[in-house]
Write a protein that holds these residues in place. Structure first.
Motif, PDB file in Angstrom:
ATOM      1  N   PRO B 330       0.828  -1.205   0.000  1.00 52.88           N
ATOM      2  CA  PRO B 330       0.000   0.000   0.000  1.00 52.88           C
ATOM      3  C   PRO B 330       0.866   1.260   0.000  1.00 52.88           C
ATOM      4  O   PRO B 330       2.035   1.215   0.350  1.00 52.88           O
ATOM      5  CB  PRO B 330      -0.794  -0.118   1.314  1.00 52.88           C
ATOM      6  N   ASN B 331       0.248   2.357  -0.423  1.00 48.38           N
ATOM      7  CA  ASN B 331       0.986   3.610  -0.531  1.00 48.38           C
ATOM      8  C   ASN B 331       0.288   4.678   0.291  1.00 48.38           C
ATOM      9  O   ASN B 331      -0.836   5.063   0.001  1.00 48.38           O
ATOM     10  CB  ASN B 331       1.036   4.039  -2.009  1.00 48.38           C
ATOM     11  N   ASN B 337       5.204   6.071  -2.568  1.00 51.67           N
ATOM     12  CA  ASN B 337       5.470   4.880  -3.398  1.00 51.67           C
ATOM     13  C   ASN B 337       6.835   4.245  -3.171  1.00 51.67           C
ATOM     14  O   ASN B 337       7.294   3.453  -3.990  1.00 51.67           O
ATOM     15  CB  ASN B 337       5.345   5.225  -4.898  1.00 51.67           C
ATOM     16  N   ARG B 338       7.502   4.592  -2.076  1.00 52.97           N
ATOM     17  CA  ARG B 338       8.858   4.054  -1.877  1.00 52.97           C
ATOM     18  C   ARG B 338       8.823   2.554  -1.605  1.00 52.97           C
ATOM     19  O   ARG B 338       9.759   1.829  -1.938  1.00 52.97           O
ATOM     20  CB  ARG B 338       9.544   4.774  -0.721  1.00 52.97           C
ATOM     21  N   GLY B 392      -2.976   5.917  -6.808  1.00 45.95           N
ATOM     22  CA  GLY B 392      -3.298   6.173  -5.409  1.00 45.95           C
ATOM     23  C   GLY B 392      -3.843   4.939  -4.744  1.00 45.95           C
ATOM     24  O   GLY B 392      -3.335   3.830  -4.973  1.00 45.95           O
ATOM     25  N   THR B 393      -4.899   5.143  -3.948  1.00 46.12           N
ATOM     26  CA  THR B 393      -5.427   4.044  -3.150  1.00 46.12           C
ATOM     27  C   THR B 393      -5.806   2.844  -4.025  1.00 46.12           C
ATOM     28  O   THR B 393      -6.373   3.000  -5.103  1.00 46.12           O
ATOM     29  CB  THR B 393      -6.628   4.523  -2.314  1.00 46.12           C
ATOM     30  N   PHE B 394      -5.457   1.691  -3.533  1.00 44.47           N
ATOM     31  CA  PHE B 394      -5.746   0.423  -4.205  1.00 44.47           C
ATOM     32  C   PHE B 394      -5.258   0.402  -5.632  1.00 44.47           C
ATOM     33  O   PHE B 394      -5.855  -0.202  -6.511  1.00 44.47           O
ATOM     34  CB  PHE B 394      -7.235   0.081  -4.130  1.00 44.47           C
ATOM     35  N   ASP B 407      -3.787   5.208   0.387  1.00 43.33           N
ATOM     36  CA  ASP B 407      -4.320   4.103   1.186  1.00 43.33           C
ATOM     37  C   ASP B 407      -4.550   4.483   2.646  1.00 43.33           C
ATOM     38  O   ASP B 407      -5.169   3.727   3.386  1.00 43.33           O
ATOM     39  CB  ASP B 407      -3.393   2.882   1.084  1.00 43.33           C
ATOM     40  N   ASP B 408      -4.004   5.625   3.091  1.00 47.27           N
ATOM     41  CA  ASP B 408      -4.334   6.092   4.447  1.00 47.27           C
ATOM     42  C   ASP B 408      -5.510   7.066   4.407  1.00 47.27           C
ATOM     43  O   ASP B 408      -5.745   7.826   5.357  1.00 47.27           O
ATOM     44  CB  ASP B 408      -3.119   6.738   5.112  1.00 47.27           C
TER      45      ASP B 408
END
Lengths: 189, 633
Positions: B330-331, B337-338, B392-394, B407-408
């Motif tokens: 997840p990011n 994205n690391r 982004g998310t998912f 994702d947060d």
């Protein structure tokens, strides 16, 4: 106790350099159902469910879980207890090969193994002591897992006169158990 | 009945195989050990024959997708007569080799799973990893194995089960004559159900209120609610749940709950009308899929027979691999994205980001990354992370949106967020890519998005080298050391052959692995290289893990104690105190192992470009591996 001495004396010198991980539950299951039993349809609860649910088996005997490393495959006291229960149960079942009318809940034996084990039904008559019987059993159960020296030591042990006093059930049990619990059978090559 | 075995003694037998019990002598070469490729000693002809078959059994597992040799299937007498090359070729020609390819694909990307096959047939577990099927099928058609990296690919399915007429009862429709073929009954089921939902679109509000309880009950059955006991509707319809029913349901129907026991408000009717309307394309898709993938029409005997589900039906599900990356990597809004970047570097470039402060901070990263100790990783990590900048998310693509959500659950302005990857003083030039050096730009590969990353992964020699290393580890063990020169040699051959035939290049790689000394050796020592680069002589050669790297980058200058720095990196000798080390003299006196290694490490890791060795640039992974070896020894 002779079988313990056999396992210890056979395995230590060669197995010490083997990669120390077991092959994992899925591979073990595949071995059992390609060499020992015909694979039954559906769940395999009958075979494993008497100790812990099958999922726990896979978790404690080595599994891949979305990672490239085999987890929980290092031999330890707990998974060895689980394995010994499982293999003891299978070996007991194989020991009944010469008594086909005994009821049990196990799947049918592979025909090749059935034939190999049946050769020992008149133990210790000379016909059952023939070299080819031991070779055939080794081939059916281990399919080249063992080194040639391990095979030789195994055969010498079971061909020694001290084994001739045992019943056919006991000798088949001991031969089967010593093959199933052997590091060459259980560990990664 | 029988004498019970003392298990504790058995434990000793097996536990004695733990790594703690293996004696790891440092700096061994193959000539320190027996050159015999079987266990030990001299074998008689019968033993040789047995060991030949033992290798054939091991090679069968590797090259026939974990298929065991079987006395019932394989002709052992024939195998005894065949050479190892002939056996290898026979295995490689068979269809089961593509099981190996699929299994290796998953190992390669770090998601290995048990039970991918039952007998020779793929299982539902394998279908959850369509990229592995894609790579195996691509290779079987002599196209690139590296389609594995393509994030856009289709979904696959197994044949559907037979339709069960109980489905009519489940949704309270009268069943047709039981004498009709099941396929006809199935079509009638879909036609009748479709008619119900198509009609609902035309109904007035009053008529819809009357029909509502029935439509609601049926729609809930399709959603998986209110089913009769343990039997779910999808089973009665014979549709695989995980790979077909569930994704289609999620894509077409959304998540709406209706209660048949209550009457909806008039104001809510448009909402329910739309919901019932969405069942029309859902049922139309199910009907056509049930025909096309029925057992009569779709028969599979192997992995390469698997067919993709139609893209027009599963369009939004095509990037299924995104699920894997999204759930395992997840990011967050601060992670940038690391984590995904580290995953790509580790798995595809074999770069575990061992920090060595050799690169001087420059514009490749942020304030945190500009700290020299952090920069050691971030100069590679951050530009690689930029390939994921739109996601982004998912793993959803936000490139068409003004904002991006992570994702947060934080949402930020997309353009502001992406400024992080712009080159300094630039509004449109990205600092995104695979960065090997901040000083030698021609070593770097730049891009902007995932398609560019896919191209880099497909073509980069560093990726091919990592791929070969992973193939060797897959065939042997992750702990086994290999001579980097041997890996380079296999990689070179693979790259050359891949130009004309990707399939033959892949097969040839696995052929060479199966015939390698490492694979043939039983009871391998993980610290010993059994295969060296062509022409290498192990006697007096530095330890195999680094010898080839030293030969490529260092030995041209450091080949004689009378030469540069009094250091000879081409030889490995016993020092006065009995330890092993390089010939390394200072004021005509041999340095100790520790002092010699300290000086070499200093020159390898300094940020001072004038002092840093080697003066020409060195691949960061090679530098890291040399650094780790110096630290461990």
């Amino acid at each position: 106790m002779s079988i313990i001495a056999l396992l210890i004396s056979l395995n230590l010198p060669w197995a010490a350099a083997e990669p120390s991980k077991m092959i994992g539950f899925a591979a073990l299951e595949q071995k059992i159902f390609s060499r020992v039993y015909e694979k039954p349809q559906g769940e395999l609860l009958e075979l494993y469910g008497f100790i812990v649910p099958p999922q726990s088996f896979s978790q404690h005997l080595g599994f891949y879980d979305n990672g490239s490393t085999l987890k929980n495959a290092e031999p330890n006291s707990f998974n060895m207890v689980l394995l010994s229960f499982l293999m003891d149960r299978i070996a007991h079942n194989l020991a009944q090969t010469c008594n086909p009318n005994d009821p049990n809940n196990f799947p049918p034996l592979k025909s090749t193994l059935q034939k190999s084990l049946s050769a020992f039904c008149d133990w210790p008559a000379p016909s059952s002591l023939e070299q080819k019987n031991f070779d055939q059993l080794l081939l059916s159960m281990t399919v080249f897992d063992f080194s040639s020296k391990e095979q030789l030591a195994w055969k010498q042990h079971f061909q020694s006169p001290s084994q001739f006093t045992k019943s056919r059930e006991q000798i088949i049990y001991e031969m089967s158990y010593s093959l199933l619990m052997n590091p060459y059978f259980l560990l990664k090559k | 009945m029988f004498q019970k075995i003392g298990f504790s003694l058995l434990f000793i037998s097996l536990l004695s195989c733990s790594p703690n019990h293996i004696s790891h002598e440092p700096h061994k070469t193959i000539e320190d050990k027996t050159d015999d490729l079987v266990d030990e000693g001299i074998l008689d002809p019968a033993e040789k024959e047995y060991e030949h078959l033992r290798w054939a059994a091991k090679a069968s597992l590797l090259l026939r997708g974990q298929t065991e040799l079987s006395p019932d299937v394989d002709d052992f007498e024939q195998l005894k007569k065949m050479s190892k090359e002939e056996i290898t070729n026979m295995y490689l020609q068979g269809e089961p080799f593509y099981k190996t390819v699929a299994d290796f694909s998953l190992y390669y990307i770090g998601f290995r799973q048990d039970n991918l096959f039952a007998e020779d047939m793929p299982t539902e577990t394998l279908l959850e990893f369509p990229q592995a099927i894609t790579s195996a099928q691509s290779l079987s058609q002599d196209r690139s194995f590296f389609e594995l990296f393509n994030l856009r690919h289709g979904l696959y399915t197994l044949p559907f089960d037979d339709f069960s007429p109980e489905a009519f009862t489940e949704i309270q429709l009268p069943p047709p004559s039981a004498t009709l073929p099941l396929s006809t009954q199935r079509d009638i089921f879909y036609d009748q159900t479709l008619l119900l939902f198509e009609k609902s679109i035309q109904l007035s509000d009053e008529e819809l209120l009357i029909e509502y309880p029935r439509l609601c009950a049926i729609s809930m059955s399709f959603q998986g609610f209110f089913t009769s006991g343990p039997i779910s509707l999808f089973r009665l319809l014979g549709i695989p749940y995980l790979n077909v029913y569930s994704p289609l349901k999620d894509q077409t129907l959304g998540f709406i709950y209706c209660d048949q026991s209550t009457t909806p408000q008039l104001a809510d009717l448009p909402f329910y009308r739309d919901f019932f309307k969405s069942f029309v394309p859902f049922l139309q898709s199910l009907k056509s899929l049930s025909r096309d993938f029925s057992k009569e029409k779709y028969q599979i005997d192997s992995l390469t027979d698997l067919q993709r589900l139609p893209e027009e039906i599963f369009e939004s599900q095509l990037t299924y691999q995104k699920f894997l990356i999204a759930t395992t990597l997840p990011n967050s809004s601060t992670n940038r994205n690391r984590r995904r970047s580290a995953y790509i570097l580790k798995h595809f470039f074999c770069d575990d980001l061992t920090p060595i402060n050799v690169e001087a901070p420059s514009g490749h990263t942020d304030v945190h990354g500009q700290n020299p100790s952090c920069y050691a990783c971030h100069y590679k990590l951050d530009p690689m992370a930029g390939f994921f900048k739109d996601l982004g998310t998912f793993f959803n693509d936000f490139s068409e949106s003004d904002t991006i959500t992570f994702d947060d659950n934080k949402t930020v302005d997309r353009k502001d967020y992406q400024k992080y990857w712009l080159k300094p003083n630039s509004n449109d030039e990205w600092n995104i890519g695979y960065i090997q050096s901040t000083q030698f730009n021609d070593l770097n590969l730049y891009g902007e998005n995932l398609e560019d990353l896919h191209q880099i992964l497909k073509t980069s020699p560093e990726v091919k080298k990592c791929f070969v290393k992973k193939a060797l580890e897959y065939a042997t063990d992750t702990s086994q050391v290999f001579d980097p020169g041997f890996i380079d040699d296999l990689t070179k051959k693979f790259i050359e052959q891949e130009q004309t035939s990707p399939r033959e290049a892949f097969k040839n790689l696995f052929r060479q692995i199966a015939l390698s000394k490492t694979f043939q050796k039983n009871n391998r020592d993980p610290d010993l290289c059994y295969d060296l680069k062509p022409g290498a002589v192990s006697k007096g050669r530095p330890p195999c893990e680094v010898a080839s790297v030293l030969e490529v980058h260092c030995v041209k200058c450091h080949n004689n104690v009378a030469g540069v720095s009094g250091l000879d990196l081409s030889r490995w000798i016993t020092l006065n105190n009995g330890t092993m080390g390089f010939p390394h003299k200072h004021n005509h006196k041999q340095l100790s192992h520790e002092e010699s290694f300290r000086l070499i490490t200093e020159r390898l890791t300094t940020t001072d470009a004038k002092k840093r060795m080697p003066p020409a640039d060195m691949n960061p992974v090679a530098r890291q591996n040399l650094y780790k070896w110096l630290q461990q020894n």
